[in-house]
Design a protein around this motif. Structure first.
Motif, mmCIF file in Angstrom:
data_model
loop_
_atom_site.group_PDB
_atom_site.id
_atom_site.type_symbol
_atom_site.label_atom_id
_atom_site.label_comp_id
_atom_site.label_asym_id
_atom_site.label_seq_id
_atom_site.Cartn_x
_atom_site.Cartn_y
_atom_site.Cartn_z
ATOM 1 N N VAL A 1 -1.126 -7.457 -21.025
ATOM 2 C CA VAL A 1 -0.463 -6.599 -20.045
ATOM 3 C C VAL A 1 -0.004 -7.457 -18.866
ATOM 4 O O VAL A 1 -0.719 -8.369 -18.436
ATOM 5 N N ARG A 2 1.183 -7.137 -18.338
ATOM 6 C CA ARG A 2 1.718 -7.848 -17.171
ATOM 7 C C ARG A 2 2.100 -6.838 -16.094
ATOM 8 O O ARG A 2 2.630 -5.770 -16.393
ATOM 9 N N LEU A 3 1.827 -7.186 -14.841
ATOM 10 C CA LEU A 3 2.213 -6.364 -13.698
ATOM 11 C C LEU A 3 3.315 -7.068 -12.918
ATOM 12 O O LEU A 3 3.164 -8.230 -12.540
ATOM 13 N N ASP A 4 4.432 -6.364 -12.679
ATOM 14 C CA ASP A 4 5.561 -6.913 -11.933
ATOM 15 C C ASP A 4 5.850 -6.051 -10.709
ATOM 16 O O ASP A 4 5.569 -4.844 -10.699
ATOM 17 N N ALA A 5 6.430 -6.666 -9.686
ATOM 18 C CA ALA A 5 6.918 -5.954 -8.498
ATOM 19 C C ALA A 5 8.412 -6.198 -8.356
ATOM 20 O O ALA A 5 8.904 -7.294 -8.675
ATOM 21 N N PHE A 6 9.134 -5.202 -7.868
ATOM 22 C CA PHE A 6 10.581 -5.314 -7.694
ATOM 23 C C PHE A 6 10.890 -5.552 -6.222
ATOM 24 O O PHE A 6 10.523 -4.759 -5.355
ATOM 25 N N SER A 7 11.534 -6.673 -5.922
ATOM 26 C CA SER A 7 11.940 -6.966 -4.553
ATOM 27 C C SER A 7 13.144 -7.889 -4.575
ATOM 28 O O SER A 7 13.308 -8.693 -5.502
ATOM 29 N N GLU A 8 13.981 -7.749 -3.569
ATOM 30 C CA GLU A 8 15.180 -8.573 -3.428
ATOM 31 C C GLU A 8 16.032 -8.556 -4.695
ATOM 32 O O GLU A 8 16.584 -9.569 -5.117
ATOM 33 N N ARG B 1 7.840 -10.875 3.476
ATOM 34 C CA ARG B 1 8.098 -11.388 4.817
ATOM 35 C C ARG B 1 9.384 -12.187 4.893
ATOM 36 O O ARG B 1 10.000 -12.300 5.967
ATOM 37 N N LEU B 2 9.819 -12.731 3.783
ATOM 38 C CA LEU B 2 11.114 -13.420 3.774
ATOM 39 C C LEU B 2 12.264 -12.470 4.101
ATOM 40 O O LEU B 2 13.319 -12.904 4.568
ATOM 41 N N ALA B 3 12.066 -11.179 3.862
ATOM 42 C CA ALA B 3 13.116 -10.197 4.127
ATOM 43 C C ALA B 3 13.098 -9.686 5.565
ATOM 44 O O ALA B 3 13.995 -8.939 5.971
ATOM 45 N N LEU B 4 12.098 -10.088 6.366
ATOM 46 C CA LEU B 4 12.001 -9.610 7.738
ATOM 47 C C LEU B 4 12.988 -10.335 8.649
ATOM 48 O O LEU B 4 13.417 -11.446 8.373
ATOM 49 N N ASP B 5 13.311 -9.690 9.774
ATOM 50 C CA ASP B 5 14.125 -10.370 10.784
ATOM 51 C C ASP B 5 13.223 -11.338 11.556
ATOM 52 O O ASP B 5 11.989 -11.198 11.552
ATOM 53 N N PRO B 6 13.801 -12.347 12.224
ATOM 54 C CA PRO B 6 12.988 -13.378 12.885
ATOM 55 C C PRO B 6 11.997 -12.828 13.904
ATOM 56 O O PRO B 6 10.856 -13.314 13.983
ATOM 57 N N GLU B 7 12.368 -11.819 14.676
ATOM 58 C CA GLU B 7 11.467 -11.279 15.696
ATOM 59 C C GLU B 7 10.254 -10.605 15.063
ATOM 60 O O GLU B 7 9.115 -10.814 15.499
ATOM 61 N N THR B 8 10.486 -9.807 14.030
ATOM 62 C CA THR B 8 9.380 -9.128 13.353
ATOM 63 C C THR B 8 8.467 -10.127 12.661
ATOM 64 O O THR B 8 7.241 -10.012 12.701
ATOM 65 N N GLU B 9 9.065 -11.138 12.037
ATOM 66 C CA GLU B 9 8.253 -12.134 11.342
ATOM 67 C C GLU B 9 7.431 -12.964 12.328
ATOM 68 O O GLU B 9 6.281 -13.314 12.037
ATOM 69 N N LEU B 10 7.984 -13.268 13.493
ATOM 70 C CA LEU B 10 7.221 -14.003 14.500
ATOM 71 C C LEU B 10 5.982 -13.210 14.896
ATOM 72 O O LEU B 10 4.874 -13.766 14.954
ATOM 73 N N ALA B 11 6.138 -11.908 15.144
ATOM 74 C CA ALA B 11 4.990 -11.072 15.507
ATOM 75 C C ALA B 11 3.985 -11.011 14.364
ATOM 76 O O ALA B 11 2.767 -11.015 14.587
ATOM 77 N N THR B 12 4.461 -10.965 13.128
ATOM 78 C CA THR B 12 3.579 -10.928 11.962
ATOM 79 C C THR B 12 2.775 -12.219 11.840
ATOM 80 O O THR B 12 1.570 -12.199 11.602
ATOM 81 N N ALA B 13 3.445 -13.356 12.000
ATOM 82 C CA ALA B 13 2.767 -14.649 11.896
ATOM 83 C C ALA B 13 1.723 -14.818 12.999
ATOM 84 O O ALA B 13 0.628 -15.347 12.751
#
Length: 275
Positions: free
Chosen positions: A186-193, A126-138
């Motif tokens: 075992v470790r699980l990682d995600a790739f973002s930003e 959600r940090l990568a979203l634009d303000p309008e999309t994040e407002l609707a999400t919140a």
């Protein structure tokens, strides 16, 4: 309590804790009674659609930050099997500060039923979203929290417990010994930003499996499972050509389960998409 009328007197002590918006609270009380919990929740969502940005800020005044102490309801919703993970707590706190600096409000998410690792990946997304999309999400998250709380108040549902199985799981077989490989870290990682973020970790059980490796749900994207094979072979008093094995893969469907088996020997390995 479905089908049993819910009066304004019954609703008044709890309604503001579900959604602290004065317009909505007044409307819910004025329109009572309700013919059971389903009717109550349906009307509550109608009154909360839409919510303005100012009303979201009004509602957020009663919500603690994720990972911070709040009222008993908030603490119950934020309970998770990895709630005591200090590293996760630090990364969520850093994400909270980054979110507030970018969007000017507290990060809001329906925490009930989610692990801290799952919350962290959603925070990063959600940090990568634009303000309008994040407002609707919140705003939608505020509605989901409101619905869950109303059902909980009137005993129509208990707060969800942690997931029984993560969306990504693994199973390690020691082909040299012809049996499952227990105690493999075992470790699980995600790739973002542009970088990898840890989602969860575990150790294979006696059957070589880990069913709770990470979140119960993950968004589409790139992930990796990292096997500490050096630690495993040390327990077998054996050497290994591969001290660590990394399986990098894509999740393309949020509705499917992704199982990553590892067929392991001291000098070779193979893997595939399992089920």
């Amino acid at each position: 309590m479905a089908g049993t009328p819910i009066t304004a007197d019954e609703l008044e002590p709890v309604v503001a804790d579900a959604l602290g918006v004065r317009r909505w609270v007044d409307g819910m009380l004025a329109d009572a009674p309700y013919d059971g919990v389903d009717a109550l929740v349906e009307h509550a969502r109608e009154l909360a659609t839409p919510l303005t940005e100012a009303e979201l800020d009004e509602a957020l005044a009663q919500h603690p930050r994720i990972g911070e102490q709040g009222d008993r309801m908030s603490e119950a919703e934020q309970a998770a099997p990895d709630a005591d993970d200090a590293e996760l707590a630090l990364r969520i706190a850093e994400g909270n500060r980054e979110y507030e600096a970018k969007f000017g409000r507290v990060f809001l998410i329906r925490a009930a039923g989610r692990t801290r690792a799952e919350i962290l990946i959603e925070l990063r997304r959600r940090l990568a979203l634009d303000p309008e999309t994040e407002l609707a999400t919140a705003i939608e998250q505020a509605r989901q929290i409101m619905e869950l709380r109303l059902r909980t108040f009137f005993n129509a549902v208990a707060l969800p417990e942690g997931p029984a199985r993560s969306q990504i799981t693994t199973h390690v077989l020691d082909t040299a010994r012809g049996r499952p490989a227990p105690r493999v870290p075992v470790r699980l990682d995600a790739f973002s930003e542009g970088q990898w973020h840890e989602l969860g970790r575990g150790t294979t059980d006696d059957s070589g499996r880990i069913d709770q490796l990470g979140p119960a749900e993950v968004p589409a994207g790139r992930y990796r499972v990292v096997f500490d094979t050096a630690a495993y072979f040390a327990t077998q008093d054996a050497v290994s050509f591969f001290p660590e094995i990394v399986v990098d893969f894509e999740v393309w469907s949020v509705d499917e389960h992704f199982h990553i088996p590892l067929l392991l020997s001291p000098f070779g390995y193979s893997t595939y998409r399992g089920s």
